[in-house]
Write a protein that holds these residues in place. Structure first.
Motif, PDB file in Angstrom:
ATOM      1  N   ASN A 191       6.563  -5.514   8.487  1.00  0.00           N
ATOM      2  CA  ASN A 191       5.481  -4.852   9.231  1.00  0.00           C
ATOM      3  C   ASN A 191       5.940  -3.994  10.401  1.00  0.00           C
ATOM      4  O   ASN A 191       5.163  -3.709  11.305  1.00  0.00           O
ATOM      5  N   ARG A 193       6.629  -0.371  11.657  1.00  0.00           N
ATOM      6  CA  ARG A 193       6.087   0.890  11.152  1.00  0.00           C
ATOM      7  C   ARG A 193       6.972   2.087  11.472  1.00  0.00           C
ATOM      8  O   ARG A 193       6.688   3.208  11.064  1.00  0.00           O
ATOM      9  N   HIS A 314       3.768   5.288   3.290  1.00  0.00           N
ATOM     10  CA  HIS A 314       2.531   4.591   3.637  1.00  0.00           C
ATOM     11  C   HIS A 314       1.796   5.347   4.735  1.00  0.00           C
ATOM     12  O   HIS A 314       0.575   5.483   4.711  1.00  0.00           O
ATOM     13  N   TRP A 325      -2.850   7.274  -4.129  1.00  0.00           N
ATOM     14  CA  TRP A 325      -1.451   7.080  -3.760  1.00  0.00           C
ATOM     15  C   TRP A 325      -1.041   5.670  -4.125  1.00  0.00           C
ATOM     16  O   TRP A 325      -1.888   4.826  -4.416  1.00  0.00           O
TER      17      TRP A 325
ATOM     18  N   VAL B 271      -5.243  -2.920   0.505  1.00  0.00           N
ATOM     19  CA  VAL B 271      -4.972  -1.672   1.236  1.00  0.00           C
ATOM     20  C   VAL B 271      -5.456  -1.814   2.682  1.00  0.00           C
ATOM     21  O   VAL B 271      -4.759  -1.441   3.628  1.00  0.00           O
ATOM     22  N   ASN B 274      -3.289  -3.824   5.021  1.00  0.00           N
ATOM     23  CA  ASN B 274      -2.066  -3.128   5.423  1.00  0.00           C
ATOM     24  C   ASN B 274      -2.232  -2.207   6.624  1.00  0.00           C
ATOM     25  O   ASN B 274      -1.254  -1.646   7.105  1.00  0.00           O
ATOM     26  N   ILE B 275      -3.450  -2.067   7.092  1.00  0.00           N
ATOM     27  CA  ILE B 275      -3.625  -1.257   8.301  1.00  0.00           C
ATOM     28  C   ILE B 275      -2.905  -1.939   9.464  1.00  0.00           C
ATOM     29  O   ILE B 275      -2.255  -1.294  10.273  1.00  0.00           O
ATOM     30  N   THR B 276      -2.979  -3.256   9.487  1.00  0.00           N
ATOM     31  CA  THR B 276      -2.329  -3.947  10.603  1.00  0.00           C
ATOM     32  C   THR B 276      -1.254  -4.939  10.174  1.00  0.00           C
ATOM     33  O   THR B 276      -0.431  -5.346  10.981  1.00  0.00           O
ATOM     34  N   SER B 277      -1.278  -5.351   8.902  1.00  0.00           N
ATOM     35  CA  SER B 277      -0.333  -6.377   8.478  1.00  0.00           C
ATOM     36  C   SER B 277       0.302  -5.946   7.156  1.00  0.00           C
ATOM     37  O   SER B 277       0.168  -4.786   6.766  1.00  0.00           O
ATOM     38  N   ARG B 278       0.999  -6.833   6.488  1.00  0.00           N
ATOM     39  CA  ARG B 278       1.545  -6.477   5.185  1.00  0.00           C
ATOM     40  C   ARG B 278       0.934  -7.357   4.094  1.00  0.00           C
ATOM     41  O   ARG B 278       0.751  -8.562   4.275  1.00  0.00           O
TER      42      ARG B 278
END
Ligand code: SF4
Ligand SMILES: [Zn+2]
Lengths: 552, 415
Positions: A191, A193, A314, A325, B271, B274-278
């Protein structure tokens, strides 16, 4: 069977032959010496007013492997049935058959897939085996795999790292090593980025600089001809030219090849925080001895970006066009991201990207150090090479296009001030002899006696340079005429180029342990043997020589 | 008695995990798993040759030689106007040769489970999608959501080898959270609980999209099929997770009203995380080499399934080349069934000419016009097949001495 290419205008940069009228003789797939011909000449091709060059070599083109196939699957709506000569697949994600046809028709005879994940090697080679005509090879991705990062964390010796690198080259049947966003793809799985060159990854506590230094050293020590192939940190981010320069320094003077450097040459000046740093990057390119690059020129239009750099892909998915995507984390090995994208000529950023690529080409003092690529299909499909050549050779053509682009880019690029036009000789260098040299392909990219008879013949009477390069009248692959009068004459299948430096087999013991514990596959199933390559995957292996005996 | 031979690392062709560590014993015709999961043992023993096995070619039920059978196939194919090749599972070399054959005789090609394939690839073709592979899941996933209850039965070692392995690079398997969505039996839940933290969300699979919406919103008024308490617990697990994996098999959703909606909702949920985590998806494909077929067809033709060769190249049409409809409406006059991997019953329409290149233990609803037994990749000949995660393909070995031709050999003789 002896073929004579009679009275052609020959460009053979390796032998310092430029624009010289000459005959070339071919027998059994090789170029032969006129004085050694004993039998009769079976075929003579009159090459009067024809330009003869070695077959072109693309050292960075995404033609096979998981991400290419994802793009093919994703982009069904771009199929086009208008040209019955080919299948309907789009040139931005062509089938293997179409890839081979389009390359050979353009006079390209050897191509390299630059992002071959070792764990995906079987697929990548199987796909490439189904590309007709051309010889191929791949660069194995390292530097984000947990095994390697563990070695670095445990401060393994350089010699152990060298063993691992040599093992991977053999196991994945590769021609070189590439690192993509060094350590960053792995950090994204935890995680993170972003990861700058001197920033530590949270989990492994390792910087991209460490990764580049160790891998560049390994390649150097092992005598692998192709330098470490690097997709730098911070791809596409304004201001990233600084991290690109730091990456160059990370190689510590050892050979390093920076790929699609256009995407790595961005400044952050101006109201929009985006500008060209091509001058700064070119200064380094011109000055630093062991540095080479390919450009990754963009062209306006629809394409698809595909990269191992899941961290940056991403981020990029917000710009997907059309809006779909895919990203993937892959087997503690690497990752990938596939994002369709349309470069627009009225976009400030895209226009500037176009200009930056051309600036890099035109500011490069030595054509032996810079190679013609669009990072197919990331910047544009490979079929745009003839257009790109015209942009480089014809200043007024270039400026006509530049005039149509948003005016404000002129504050951030010097392209309009550059007068240089590439010569035919320089094009011959950067599309054949230079890539052959940097790959260590001694029998390619030149017309020396004994070299492979991979030859492209262009019609000099075609005045439009783009048209001339798009449609060579003859292409010979291994001495056979495969394109005649611009049309496919005969199918044939190339081989797979590899290098196999030696290594201490004890690395396989630690790998077996690691595989048995953490992998989902056994080590011996991971390794591709020459027999499997030939019998199952479908391509014969050709082992190229290393530059010298392993140093440590 | 035939000589026994043992192998320590057989690569298993019988489900899309393609484990490559099987310890087996073989004799000429048979193979036996000597250690490991008994369910896999059962799956594997179904491929042993017995007195009922068909090891000779037949034409109209009558035994014949291979050459005769092939001659007849050629004659038929040359006469017939619309030929469908229905793939029930074959390896890469089988697919390559099948495509060459199809391009010569202008055939249609479909895979028997294309329906599920299209449900899964719909997310790649329409939206954003984040995927992961078996090894990432094994080593990184701290939370796993399993949607649907057949996946563990169909892939017997998924749990032990991938989801809750003994060793993992980055997570402690004991601390893993396994969220089971759907009706799971007590035994399964108990066996998972012994190794990690299991929670069963007993909802109908049709409710998955709503469930995932609730998880995202955390609103009490929308609680229809889940207690507030469970919801809080699940939410807290998901919030804390560092690498969450969602897994499913599309065939599990075949009885739901809208399988594509379910799959899209899972993908969107991932999806968004994944904005903040995986987090990532890991769908499990079927056992009939569906991934292998989709991969090879995609690079060779540009389409994953349902294609027809005409005017110089393969064309694709999801509706027009749907084998089920083509057979039902008799729009084809010949079907070539290619079935390397399973002895499951092949359903044929008696009004169509049926040619079977089949597993020697194939069950058949009616007698085909021509039957040619073929070997099994991974038992009788080498081969390459793709795992469910698509990024990994395995090299299958030949481990028994049964001399049956491969699909590739047959098609190459017909070209
Ligand atoms: S889980 Fe699947 S691949 Fe693995 S041994 Fe069992 S049947 Fe074979
Ligand atoms: Zn690239």
């Amino acid at each position: 069977m002896i073929i004579r290419l009679k009275s052609g205008i020959v460009y053979d940069p390796t032998n310092n032959i430029f624009n010289r009228t000459k005959d070339i003789f071919i027998k059994d797939g090789k170029i032969i010496n006129k004085n050694n011909i004993h039998g009769k000449i079976n075929q003579t091709i009159d090459c009067t007013n024809k330009i003869i060059m070695p077959g072109a070599i693309d050292l960075h083109t995404h033609i096979g492997g998981g991400k290419v196939n994802i793009a093919r699957l994703m982009l069904e709506e771009f199929h086009d049935e208008t040209d019955a000569k080919y299948d309907s697949s789009s040139i931005i994600a062509p089938t293997t058959i179409k890839t081979g046809l389009k390359y050979i028709e353009m006079g390209y005879t050897t191509c390299f897939e630059p992002a071959l994940l070792p764990i995906n090697a079987r697929q990548a080679h199987a796909e490439m085996a189904d590309i007709p005509f051309i010889d191929k090879g791949g660069y194995a991705l390292l530097g984000n795999d947990d095994f390697f990062l563990n070695l670095l964390r445990k401060k393994a010796s350089q010699s152990v790292i060298n063993d691992y690198v040599a093992f991977i080259l053999k196991a994945s049947q590769s021609m070189g090593i590439k690192v993509v966003n060094p350590g960053g793809i792995n950090a994204f799985k935890f995680n993170q980025r972003a990861l700058d060159v001197d920033e530590k990854s949270k989990y492994y506590n390792i910087t991209p600089r460490d990764v580049v230094t160790k891998l560049a050293r390994a390649i150097y020590d092992l005598g692998v001809p192709h330098p470490l192939h690097v997709h730098c940190s911070n791809l596409g981010i304004p201001g990233n030219f600084l991290s690109t320069i730091e990456t160059i320094k990370a190689a510590e003077g050892m050979p390093i090849h920076l790929t699609h450097i256009q995407f790595q040459s961005y400044g952050n000046n101006g109201d929009r925080g985006f500008s060209s740093a091509a001058v700064e990057i070119s200064n380094h390119l011109n000055k630093v001895k062991n540095l080479t690059c390919d450009v990754g020129q963009i062209m306006f239009g629809q394409t698809v970006t595909m990269s191992g750099d899941s961290m940056s892909q991403h981020k990029n998915h917000k710009h997907a066009h059309p809006n779909k995507w895919m990203c993937m984390d892959i087997e503690c090995d690497a990752g990938c991201g596939v994002v369709p994208f349309k470069y627009k000529d009225q976009s400030f950023v895209n226009s500037l990207q176009w200009a930056i690529g051309l600036e890099i080409f035109l500011l490069a003092e030595d054509p032996w150090k810079v190679y013609l690529t669009t990072d197919h299909p990331n910047g544009a499909p490979f079929t745009s090479y003839p257009h790109l050549i015209k942009l480089l050779m014809d200043r007024s053509f270039r400026n006509d296009i530049l005039r149509e682009l948003p005016k404000d880019i002129l504050n951030h690029t010097i392209l309009h001030t550059i007068k240089r036009e590439y010569t035919m000789s320089e094009i011959a260098i950067m599309t054949r002899s230079a890539p052959a040299k940097i790959l260590g392909l001694s029998q390619k990219g030149n017309l020396s006696i004994g070299s492979n008879a991979d030859i492209t013949i262009y019609d000099k009477n075609i005045k439009d340079i783009e048209e001339m390069f798009a449609h060579p009248i003859y292409v010979l692959k291994d001495g056979e005429i495969v394109v005649e009068n611009g049309k496919i004459k005969k199918y044939r299948w190339g081989k797979t180029h590899t290098v196999k430096p030696e290594y201490d087999k004890s690395i396989e013991k630690s790998l077996t342990k690691f595989f048995d514990k953490y992998h989902t596959m056994k080590l011996d199933n991971y390794v591709l043997s020459d027999e499997e390559m030939e019998n199952m995957i479908g391509s014969k292996v050709y082992v190229n020589e290393c530059k010298y005996k392993r140093k440590q | 008695m035939a000589a026994q031979k043992s192998y320590k690392s057989m690569v298993c062709p019988f489900c899309s995990l393609h484990c490559d560590d099987l310890i087996i014993e073989t004799s000429d015709n048979n193979i036996r798993l000597t250690q490991g999961n008994p369910e896999c043992g059962k799956k594997i023993s179904r491929h042993n040759i017995n007195s009922q096995s068909r090891t000779s070619a037949t034409i109209n039920k009558k035994k014949t030689g291979l050459t005769e059978a092939l001659k007849k196939v050629k004659k038929i194919i040359e006469k017939k106007s619309e030929v469908l090749i229905l793939n029930h599972g074959t390896d890469l070399s089988g697919l390559r040769s099948l495509l060459t054959f199809a391009s010569k005789y202008h055939c249609i090609i479909d895979h028997i489970t294309s329906k599920f394939l299209f449900q899964n690839i719909g997310i790649v073709q329409r939206t954003g999608y984040i995927a992961t592979s078996l090894m990432e899941t094994k080593n990184r996933a701290d939370t796993i959501i399993i949607f649907g209850n057949n996946i563990l039965k169909k892939n017997p070692r998924l749990l032990d080898r991938i989801l809750i392995p003994d060793a993992s690079l980055c997570v402690n398997p004991k601390k893993k959270n396994i969220i089971l969505v759907g009706s799971f039996d007590k035994n399964t839940i108990n066996s998972i609980s012994r190794k990690s933290n299991a929670i069963n969300v007993r909802i109908k699979l049709d409710n998955i999209p709503d469930f995932l919406k609730i998880i995202n919103n955390n609103k009490s008024e929308t609680l229809r099929f889940i207690t507030k308490q469970s919801l809080v617990k699940i939410n807290s697990i998901i919030k804390k997770s560092k690498y969450l994996v969602s897994t499913w098999t599309a065939s599990d959703f075949s009885n739901t009203k809208n399988p594509e909606d379910i799959i899209s909702s899972i993908s969107k949920f991932i999806v968004d995380l994944n904005i903040t985590s995986r987090a990532a998806c890991m769908p499990i494909s079927g056992p009939l080499a569906d991934s292998t077929s989709a991969q090879a067809l995609t690079w060779l033709t540009g389409f994953p399934s349902r294609i027809k060769y005409s005017n110089n190249s393969f064309k694709h049409n999801r509706t027009a080349y749907n084998s089920e409809k083509l057979i039902e409406n008799k729009q084809v006059d010949t079907v070539i069934h290619v079935s390397n991997l399973s002895e499951n019953e092949l359903i044929m329409n008696k009004n169509i000419y049926n040619i079977v290149l089949g597993h020697p233990n194939s069950k058949l609803n009616i007698e085909p016009d021509i039957f040619i037994p073929i070997g099994i990749p991974g038992l009788d000949h080498e081969g390459i097949m793709f795992r469910t995660d698509n990024v990994v393909s395995v090299a299958l070995k030949s481990v028994r001495k049964l001399k049956l031709p491969s699909t590739q050999t047959i098609f190459n003789k017909l070209i």
